[in-house]
Design an enzyme around this catalytic site. Structure first.
Site, PDB file in Angstrom:
ATOM      1  N   VAL A   6      -5.120  11.348   1.532  1.00  0.00           N
ATOM      2  CA  VAL A   6      -4.637  10.610   0.366  1.00  0.00           C
ATOM      3  C   VAL A   6      -3.930   9.376   0.894  1.00  0.00           C
ATOM      4  O   VAL A   6      -3.509   9.331   2.051  1.00  0.00           O
ATOM      5  CB  VAL A   6      -3.691  11.447  -0.541  1.00  0.00           C
ATOM      6  CG1 VAL A   6      -4.449  12.577  -1.208  1.00  0.00           C
ATOM      7  CG2 VAL A   6      -2.487  11.958   0.221  1.00  0.00           C
ATOM      8  N   SER A   7      -3.796   8.376   0.043  1.00  0.00           N
ATOM      9  CA  SER A   7      -3.244   7.099   0.487  1.00  0.00           C
ATOM     10  C   SER A   7      -1.727   7.069   0.555  1.00  0.00           C
ATOM     11  O   SER A   7      -1.161   6.370   1.383  1.00  0.00           O
ATOM     12  CB  SER A   7      -3.715   5.971  -0.431  1.00  0.00           C
ATOM     13  OG  SER A   7      -5.089   5.774  -0.279  1.00  0.00           O
ATOM     14  N   THR A   8      -1.064   7.809  -0.335  1.00  0.00           N
ATOM     15  CA  THR A   8       0.385   7.680  -0.424  1.00  0.00           C
ATOM     16  C   THR A   8       1.091   9.028  -0.413  1.00  0.00           C
ATOM     17  O   THR A   8       0.519  10.050  -0.783  1.00  0.00           O
ATOM     18  CB  THR A   8       0.787   6.946  -1.715  1.00  0.00           C
ATOM     19  OG1 THR A   8       0.416   7.745  -2.838  1.00  0.00           O
ATOM     20  CG2 THR A   8       0.128   5.574  -1.815  1.00  0.00           C
TER      21      THR A   8
END
Length: 153
Positions: A6-8
């Protein structure tokens, strides 16, 4: 081997990373795959220095597994996926994509990644001082895009 990203941290805290891993585990069970290990990252798909991805590549190079299970290609890399795929194939690893269609929120993530690229280049071009203004403007733009998407849904 399972790889999820996931990015964050916000996405991870919301359970998105864990749900992605669970979906991949379920897919592996359905296909009768034996999971050797799982690697995860909380980082942009643009980030080339992800620990989990580095471990995947090292294990592949050492011949430790034959299949890499990911949910979508962009979980592995936002850009340059074909290079990673080619290298893994050279190592004898097949990439298996578990999901057929990317979720709607992946578009928002792509917009954020593209804006990060523009911000990075703008900062280099105009210097750090001008870069702060540009980043602020892009944050406002991202907020607007996110609000528009929520209204559409």
């Amino acid at each position: 081997v399972i790889y999820a990203r996931v990015s964050t941290k916000k996405q991870a805290d919301a359970g998105n990373l864990q749900r992605q891993v669970e979906r991949l585990r379920q897919y592996a069970r359905e296909q009768n795959y034996h999971i050797i290990t799982e690697y995860t990252d909380i980082a942009s798909g643009l980030n080339q220095k992800r620990r989990g991805l580095a471990k995947v590549m090292k294990a592949a190079e050492q011949g430790e597994f034959k299949k890499l299970l990911i949910e979508y290609p962009d979980r592995l890399a936002r850009f340059g996926y074909s290079y990673i795929e080619r290298h893994l194939k050279y190592c004898g690893v097949e990439i298996i994509t578990a999901a057929e269609k990317e979720p709607e929120d992946s578009q928002t993530e792509l917009v954020r990644d593209l804006l990060s690229i523009v911000t990075s280049f703008s900062t280099r071009l105009y210097g750090a001082r001008g870069g702060k203004k540009i980043r602020r403007g892009f944050r406002e733009l991202i907020t607007g895009v996110t609000k528009d998407e929520k209204e559409i849904q």
